[in-house]
Write a protein that holds these residues in place. Structure first.
Motif, mmCIF file in Angstrom:
data_model
loop_
_atom_site.group_PDB
_atom_site.id
_atom_site.type_symbol
_atom_site.label_atom_id
_atom_site.label_comp_id
_atom_site.label_asym_id
_atom_site.label_seq_id
_atom_site.Cartn_x
_atom_site.Cartn_y
_atom_site.Cartn_z
ATOM 1 N N ILE A 178 -23.640 -19.409 20.422
ATOM 2 C CA ILE A 178 -23.907 -20.649 21.160
ATOM 3 C C ILE A 178 -22.619 -21.449 21.349
ATOM 4 C CG2 ILE A 178 -25.113 -22.857 21.032
ATOM 5 C CD1 ILE A 178 -27.392 -21.352 19.631
ATOM 6 N N LEU A 179 -21.782 -21.503 20.317
ATOM 7 C CA LEU A 179 -20.498 -22.187 20.441
ATOM 8 C C LEU A 179 -19.644 -21.555 21.537
ATOM 9 C CD1 LEU A 179 -19.513 -22.780 16.694
ATOM 10 C CD2 LEU A 179 -20.198 -24.508 18.371
ATOM 11 N N TRP A 180 -19.632 -20.233 21.593
ATOM 12 C CA TRP A 180 -18.844 -19.565 22.624
ATOM 13 C C TRP A 180 -19.422 -19.841 24.020
ATOM 14 C CZ3 TRP A 180 -14.468 -17.955 24.060
ATOM 15 C CH2 TRP A 180 -14.340 -17.148 25.187
ATOM 16 N N THR A 181 -20.748 -19.860 24.139
ATOM 17 C CA THR A 181 -21.366 -20.146 25.430
ATOM 18 C C THR A 181 -20.941 -21.515 25.950
ATOM 19 O OG1 THR A 181 -23.283 -18.791 24.868
ATOM 20 C CG2 THR A 181 -23.558 -20.388 26.645
ATOM 21 N N MET A 182 -20.925 -22.511 25.081
ATOM 22 C CA MET A 182 -20.546 -23.858 25.504
ATOM 23 C C MET A 182 -19.054 -23.961 25.775
ATOM 24 S SD MET A 182 -22.993 -26.313 23.172
ATOM 25 C CE MET A 182 -22.433 -25.641 21.604
ATOM 26 N N SER A 183 -18.229 -23.327 24.959
ATOM 27 C CA SER A 183 -16.785 -23.443 25.142
ATOM 28 C C SER A 183 -16.290 -22.639 26.340
ATOM 29 C CB SER A 183 -16.057 -22.978 23.876
ATOM 30 O OG SER A 183 -16.317 -21.612 23.604
ATOM 31 N N SER A 184 -16.958 -21.538 26.691
ATOM 32 C CA SER A 184 -16.506 -20.719 27.816
ATOM 33 C C SER A 184 -16.631 -21.454 29.140
ATOM 34 C CB SER A 184 -17.306 -19.412 27.865
ATOM 35 O OG SER A 184 -18.680 -19.669 28.102
ATOM 36 N N VAL A 185 -17.597 -22.366 29.244
ATOM 37 C CA VAL A 185 -17.767 -23.119 30.481
ATOM 38 C C VAL A 185 -16.729 -24.231 30.593
ATOM 39 C CG1 VAL A 185 -19.472 -24.422 31.848
ATOM 40 C CG2 VAL A 185 -20.224 -22.588 30.371
ATOM 41 N N LEU A 200 -28.193 -21.295 29.726
ATOM 42 C CA LEU A 200 -27.626 -20.213 28.923
ATOM 43 C C LEU A 200 -27.848 -20.454 27.438
ATOM 44 C CD1 LEU A 200 -24.249 -19.584 30.799
ATOM 45 C CD2 LEU A 200 -26.257 -18.112 30.771
ATOM 46 N N THR A 201 -27.678 -21.703 26.997
ATOM 47 C CA THR A 201 -27.848 -22.012 25.578
ATOM 48 C C THR A 201 -29.292 -21.820 25.140
ATOM 49 O OG1 THR A 201 -26.025 -23.608 25.678
ATOM 50 C CG2 THR A 201 -27.521 -23.764 23.810
ATOM 51 N N LEU A 202 -30.239 -22.336 25.930
ATOM 52 C CA LEU A 202 -31.649 -22.178 25.573
ATOM 53 C C LEU A 202 -32.064 -20.710 25.611
ATOM 54 C CD1 LEU A 202 -33.207 -25.207 27.495
ATOM 55 C CD2 LEU A 202 -32.816 -25.008 25.041
ATOM 56 N N ILE A 238 -15.649 -14.955 31.905
ATOM 57 C CA ILE A 238 -15.162 -15.445 30.611
ATOM 58 C C ILE A 238 -16.284 -15.397 29.581
ATOM 59 C CG2 ILE A 238 -14.327 -17.491 29.387
ATOM 60 C CD1 ILE A 238 -12.766 -18.219 31.905
ATOM 61 N N LEU A 239 -17.473 -15.836 29.995
ATOM 62 C CA LEU A 239 -18.605 -15.854 29.067
ATOM 63 C C LEU A 239 -18.954 -14.456 28.573
ATOM 64 C CD1 LEU A 239 -21.068 -17.216 27.712
ATOM 65 C CD2 LEU A 239 -22.275 -16.921 29.885
ATOM 66 N N VAL A 284 -24.221 -28.982 38.054
ATOM 67 C CA VAL A 284 -24.539 -27.555 38.106
ATOM 68 C C VAL A 284 -23.998 -26.865 36.853
ATOM 69 C CG1 VAL A 284 -24.104 -25.409 39.348
ATOM 70 C CG2 VAL A 284 -24.634 -27.489 40.618
ATOM 71 N N SER A 285 -22.788 -27.240 36.427
ATOM 72 C CA SER A 285 -22.213 -26.658 35.206
ATOM 73 C C SER A 285 -23.044 -27.032 33.985
ATOM 74 C CB SER A 285 -20.772 -27.150 35.022
ATOM 75 O OG SER A 285 -19.966 -26.772 36.121
ATOM 76 N N LEU A 286 -23.492 -28.300 33.924
ATOM 77 C CA LEU A 286 -24.335 -28.733 32.812
ATOM 78 C C LEU A 286 -25.637 -27.956 32.781
ATOM 79 C CD1 LEU A 286 -24.877 -30.697 30.465
ATOM 80 C CD2 LEU A 286 -25.800 -32.307 32.157
ATOM 81 N N ALA A 287 -26.248 -27.765 33.940
ATOM 82 C CA ALA A 287 -27.483 -26.984 33.998
ATOM 83 C C ALA A 287 -27.233 -25.549 33.576
ATOM 84 C CB ALA A 287 -28.060 -27.038 35.414
ATOM 85 N N LEU A 288 -26.083 -25.009 33.973
ATOM 86 C CA LEU A 288 -25.733 -23.642 33.590
ATOM 87 C C LEU A 288 -25.625 -23.514 32.077
ATOM 88 C CD1 LEU A 288 -24.768 -20.785 34.498
ATOM 89 C CD2 LEU A 288 -22.450 -21.715 34.516
#
Length: 317
Positions: A237-244, A302-304, A96-97, A294-298
């Protein structure tokens, strides 16, 4: 004279400069700093950092939601590592990402090229943004109506002579259809944001590029993209956070009231939810907490990484 020299036009402090240490304005700013910052800081600690600490502790325990917790150390993380369903959810989240994200942004850039000089572009932008106002549950229900064996899509294909229509809702095809729906629903949203940044670019940049013989594609890469890079970075960045966090679409698309979605379609968000609240399989809040961390770390990594990858020197218009 010193104070006035640090003020930009309009009486505001110039960027990158501060008031003299002993000036009245600096003393006022220091006096009101903590009263303004503390409420927001307290809210972050209570509603963000404290829950993360609790989830981290919960991930080291086995708990069904009732009774005492039982400390198991890293057993939940070991179970995640050995669980093929969690591996599938990670892979689907990356699909998805990357796949949905790349296609969405390519379409958004293409629509930006088309709409930049179109008459009535604001109306078209509103139409493109409309799917984002609809809940994902509606998309899932509507897709089921369109793509079921007797739905509108297969009926239309039958009219044009295609009798052996694809099995759109077959388990092997569901996730591809889910990604197509995500592309359709997200493209207009990011097109609207990118175009809002493009609208701020002065027209004379495009006039100068045209005089130099640059066509629409060349203008996009030499004018539009560099001058709207900050907006594009925020969109990425918005897409990275929303895709998860893709959740409702998959939950309703492949599941029923009596059963969960096909495990081939799970994302990390679905895995966390079903681990905690799927009563027939046993409630495992510790496992869900480990998957959530694990999802939060992901997301954080990815965001950083994306912020560093997309970092560019600021271009002033």
């Amino acid at each position: 004279m010193t104070t006035s020299s640090t003020l930009a036009a309009g009486g505001s402090p110039a960027r990158g400069k501060r008031f003299p240490t002993h000036s009245p304005m600096e003393r006022v700013r220091r006096r009101v700093f903590w009263p303004f910052v503390l409420p927001a800081l307290a809210g972050m600690v209570i509603f963000y950092f404290a829950p993360i600490v609790f989830v981290a502790w919960l991930s080291l325990n086995k708990w069904s939601g009732f009774g005492p917790m039982r400390f198991v150390g890293t057993a939940n993380y070991q179970q995640l590592w050995l669980d093929p369903t969690f591996t599938t959810s990670i892979v689907n989240t990356f699909k998805i990402l990357v796949i949905v994200g790349v296609i969405t942004f390519v379409l958004a850039f293409a629509l930006t090229l088309v709409l930049r000089q179109m008459t009535g572009k604001h109306f078209v932008r509103s139409v493109l943004f409309f799917p984002n106002l609809i809940n994902a549950l509606i998309f899932a229900i509507f897709a089921g109506m369109l793509f079921n064996p007797n739905g509108l899509v297969n009926t239309a294909l039958h009219w044009v002579g295609i009798t052996d229509a694809p099995k759109w809702l077959a388990p092997d095809n569901q996730f591809t259809l889910i990604m197509a729906i995500l592309i359709w629903s997200s493209t207009g949203y990011f097109t609207s944001i990118i175009m809002s940044g493009v609208d701020q670019i002065p027209p004379y940049y495009y006039e100068a590029a045209s005089l130099d013989g640059a066509g629409p594609i060349r203008q996009f890469f030499t004018v539009t993209l560099p001058l709207s890079w900050d907006v594009v970075s925020v969109c990425a960045i918005l897409w990275t956070m929303s895709s998860v966090k893709v959740f409702e679409l998959i939950l309703v698309f492949g599941g029923t009231r009596a059963s969960s979605p096909n495990s081939q379609n799970w994302t990390t968000a679905i895995y966390v939810y079903l681990s905690a609240f799927q009563a027939n399989a046993g409630r495992a809040f510790g496992l869900a907490a480990a998957a959530a961390l694990v999802s939060l770390a992901l997301v954080a990594v990815l965001t950083l990484g994306l912020r560093r990858l997309l970092r560019r020197e600021a271009i002033e218009l």
